[in-house]
Design an enzyme around this catalytic site. Structure first.
Site, PDB file in Angstrom:
ATOM      1  N   GLY A 131       0.855  -1.181   0.000  1.00  0.00           N
ATOM      2  CA  GLY A 131       0.000   0.000   0.000  1.00  0.00           C
ATOM      3  C   GLY A 131       0.885   1.223   0.000  1.00  0.00           C
ATOM      4  CD  GLU A 132       2.762   5.801   0.189  1.00  0.00           C
ATOM      5  OE1 GLU A 132       2.924   5.458  -0.989  1.00  0.00           O
ATOM      6  OE2 GLU A 132       3.714   6.111   0.932  1.00  0.00           O
ATOM      7  CB  SER A 133       5.246   2.777   4.153  1.00  0.00           C
ATOM      8  OG  SER A 133       6.003   3.724   3.424  1.00  0.00           O
ATOM      9  CB  CYS A 153       5.327  -3.709  -1.299  1.00  0.00           C
ATOM     10  SG  CYS A 153       5.864  -2.365  -2.372  1.00  0.00           S
ATOM     11  NE  ARG A 188       7.917   5.687   1.241  1.00  0.00           N
ATOM     12  CZ  ARG A 188       7.449   6.883   0.946  1.00  0.00           C
ATOM     13  NH1 ARG A 188       8.093   7.971   1.300  1.00  0.00           N
ATOM     14  NH2 ARG A 188       6.308   6.998   0.292  1.00  0.00           N
ATOM     15  CB  ILE A 228       3.437  -1.718  -7.283  1.00  0.00           C
ATOM     16  CG1 ILE A 228       2.874  -2.880  -8.116  1.00  0.00           C
ATOM     17  CG2 ILE A 228       2.663  -0.432  -7.573  1.00  0.00           C
ATOM     18  CD1 ILE A 228       1.482  -3.326  -7.703  1.00  0.00           C
ATOM     19  NE  ARG A 229       3.269   4.221  -6.354  1.00  0.00           N
ATOM     20  CZ  ARG A 229       2.316   3.771  -7.178  1.00  0.00           C
ATOM     21  NH1 ARG A 229       2.510   3.746  -8.474  1.00  0.00           N
ATOM     22  NH2 ARG A 229       1.178   3.369  -6.698  1.00  0.00           N
ATOM     23  CG  HIS A 264       2.801  -6.231  -4.287  1.00  0.00           C
ATOM     24  ND1 HIS A 264       2.102  -5.676  -3.245  1.00  0.00           N
ATOM     25  CD2 HIS A 264       3.554  -5.236  -4.798  1.00  0.00           C
ATOM     26  CE1 HIS A 264       2.410  -4.402  -3.131  1.00  0.00           C
ATOM     27  NE2 HIS A 264       3.292  -4.105  -4.058  1.00  0.00           N
ATOM     28  CD  GLU A 320       0.494  -8.746  -1.888  1.00  0.00           C
ATOM     29  OE1 GLU A 320       1.452  -9.532  -1.790  1.00  0.00           O
ATOM     30  OE2 GLU A 320       0.624  -7.503  -1.831  1.00  0.00           O
TER      31      GLU A 320
HETATM   32  N1  GLN Z   1       6.011   3.139  -2.271  1.00  0.00           N
HETATM   33  C1  GLN Z   1       5.135   2.614  -1.286  1.00  0.00           C
HETATM   34  C2  GLN Z   1       5.505   3.087   0.110  1.00  0.00           C
HETATM   35  O1  GLN Z   1       6.368   3.837   0.299  1.00  0.00           O
HETATM   36  C3  GLN Z   1       5.086   1.103  -1.303  1.00  0.00           C
HETATM   37  C4  GLN Z   1       4.383   0.625  -2.551  1.00  0.00           C
HETATM   38  C5  GLN Z   1       3.644  -0.669  -2.399  1.00  0.00           C
HETATM   39  O2  GLN Z   1       3.395  -1.176  -1.298  1.00  0.00           O
HETATM   40  N2  GLN Z   1       3.244  -1.193  -3.518  1.00  0.00           N
HETATM   41  O3  GLN Z   1       4.881   2.683   1.053  1.00  0.00           O
END
Ligand code: GLN
Length: 202
Positions: free
Chosen positions: A47-49, A79, A108, A137-138, A178, A180
């Site tokens: 997700g987004e940390s 991730c 990150r 993904i990122r 990921h 999942e």
């Molecule tokens: N770039 C996201 C972060 O800093 C991580 C991306 C992801 O979980 N797919 O949390």
């Protein structure tokens, strides 16, 4: 049956719940500390940390999860979940908190702004059946590991070849990619086996 919680503040919670349910455990979303008490283990999704950090603070979950980690609860982070398990985060927001746990430095969005997402083969030690077709993904990568951290997986091809993207320290497991999202359940099954071994050791 063991109960594995999925931290359900933000991110791809549903995909992890499905992958766990297919790995023969009870899978439950976790949003409050009382729900954490009933879980034998925890998955922190992608997700987004930075958002996950803010929500963990406002939902009162930061310290309870840190305490369970200190008490040896098995945790798997993918991730953003890997970032949440890192002792040190590079290129994070200054107010970003983590649960720490794994003695590693992660960066990150490490693979570069121009590559938002990509796929690559990853070899994972201990997991049979050939390289993973891994989706990033990122994603972060691991830049440094302490003496107690085992490097489990590296990218095997392409421009990022050699980068560390899977690690384990005791009962803590983290991947930059990921599993999942791809239907390949081998990482989840590996984690469930870690959970079972931790239970047997009690
Ligand atoms: N770039 C996201 C972060 O800093 C991580 C991306 C992801 O979980 N797919 O949390």
């Amino acid at each position: 049956m063991v109960t594995v919680g999925v931290l359900a503040l933000q991110g791809d919670v549903r995909e992890h719940l499905t992958a766990l349910a297919e790995s023969d455990v009870l899978a439950r979303p976790i949003r409050r500390a009382s729900e954490l008490d009933d879980a034998d283990a925890l998955v922190i999704p992608g997700g987004e940390s930075t958002t996950m950090s803010n929500l963990a603070i406002s939902f009162g979950l930061l310290d309870p999860i840190r305490k369970r980690i200190a008490g040896d609860m098995p945790v798997y982070g993918s991730c953003a979940g890997m970032i949440m398990l890192a002792a040190t985060v590079l290129d994070g927001r200054p107010d970003q908190e983590s649960f720490a746990g794994i003695d590693m430095t992660v960066r990150r969005n490490a693979f570069g702004r121009q590559v938002d997402s990509f796929e690559a083969a990853v070899h994972i030690e201990d997991v049979e059946g050939g390289d993973f077709h891994a989706v990033f993904i990122r994603a972060p990568w691991v830049e440094k590991t302490g003496p107690d951290v085992r490097v489990l997986g590296r990218v095997t091809d392409g421009p990022a070849a050699g980068r560390i993207v899977a690690v384990r320290q005791g009962n803590l497991l983290a991947t930059a990619f990921h599993p999942e999202l791809t239907g390949d359940l081998r990482v989840h099954r590996y984690f469930v086996e870690m959970v079972r071994q931790a239970q047997d050791a009690r």
